[in-house]
Design a protein around this motif. Structure first.
Motif, short mmCIF file in Angstrom:
data_model
loop_
_atom_site.label_atom_id
_atom_site.label_comp_id
_atom_site.label_asym_id
_atom_site.label_seq_id
_atom_site.Cartn_x
_atom_site.Cartn_y
_atom_site.Cartn_z
N LEU A 169 -9.37 1.15 1.83
CA LEU A 169 -8.64 -0.06 1.47
C LEU A 169 -7.32 -0.09 2.22
N TRP A 170 -6.98 -1.22 2.82
CA TRP A 170 -5.67 -1.39 3.43
C TRP A 170 -4.67 -1.67 2.32
N VAL A 171 -3.57 -0.92 2.30
CA VAL A 171 -2.54 -1.11 1.27
C VAL A 171 -1.16 -1.10 1.92
N ARG A 172 -0.24 -1.83 1.30
CA ARG A 172 1.14 -1.87 1.81
C ARG A 172 1.88 -0.57 1.51
N ASP A 173 1.69 -0.04 0.31
CA ASP A 173 2.42 1.15 -0.14
C ASP A 173 1.41 2.10 -0.79
N PRO A 174 0.94 3.11 -0.06
CA PRO A 174 -0.07 4.01 -0.60
C PRO A 174 0.35 4.74 -1.88
N LEU B 208 -6.65 5.11 0.59
CA LEU B 208 -5.58 4.13 0.52
C LEU B 208 -4.81 4.16 1.84
N MET B 209 -5.32 3.39 2.80
CA MET B 209 -4.80 3.44 4.17
C MET B 209 -3.61 2.51 4.34
N PRO B 210 -2.46 3.06 4.79
CA PRO B 210 -1.29 2.19 4.98
C PRO B 210 -1.55 1.16 6.09
N LEU B 211 -1.13 -0.08 5.84
CA LEU B 211 -1.28 -1.13 6.85
C LEU B 211 -0.63 -0.74 8.18
N THR B 212 0.42 0.08 8.11
CA THR B 212 1.11 0.50 9.33
C THR B 212 0.22 1.35 10.24
#
Length: 142
Positions: A13-18, A59-63
């Motif tokens: 899952l792409w997440v802003r803040d893991p 939980l993959m950071p969008l960065t």
């Protein structure tokens, strides 16, 4: 005897803040974090949460999108969510999840009944979003 049945290993899952995402999945959904201290200390590129003995959500950071080079166009997958991920629970776990989400003011859908899934018709189900907009279905079978 070795069981050669394919199994779901993980969903990314792409997440802003893991860290915040791991907190949500632990406290609201009841999933145990994996590699969270290692991520926080910079020793792991992302944390995960455990769904079962065999399945985790990464939980993959969008960065990290710009570093996704395993296939042409992989970096473009950031922000393109799947339709939804379904988690199944026993009856008590289903009730506990709904209560935790409601305690945290996470909007949940109305209950649906008899929807088809991997184990046949589910007794009941509902949907909710995580803080990053990923949609989850929670269901339980008899």
């Amino acid at each position: 005897m070795t069981d050669h049945t394919p199994r779901l290993d993980h969903v990314v899952l792409w997440v802003r803040d893991p860290v915040a995402a791991a907190d949500f999945y632990e406290k609201a959904v009841g999933l145990r974090p994996v590699r969270l201290p290692e991520f926080v200390s910079g020793q792991a590129p992302f944390p995960s949460v455990r769904v079962s003995e065999e399945t985790i959500l990464d939980l993959m950071p969008l960065t990290a999108a710009e570093r996704m080079t395993m296939l042409p166009g992989s970096a473009d997958s950031a922000g393109h969510p799947v339709n939804h991920v379904c988690l199944s629970f026993d009856g008590d776990g289903f009730e506990a999840l709904r209560a935790r989400l409601e305690e945290r003011a996470v909007p949940v859908s109305d209950l649906s009944y008899g929807s088809f899934g991997a184990r046949g018709e589910a007794r009941r189900a509902f949907y909710f979003r995580d803080p990053d907009g990923n949609i989850f279905e929670a269901r339980h079978y008899e």
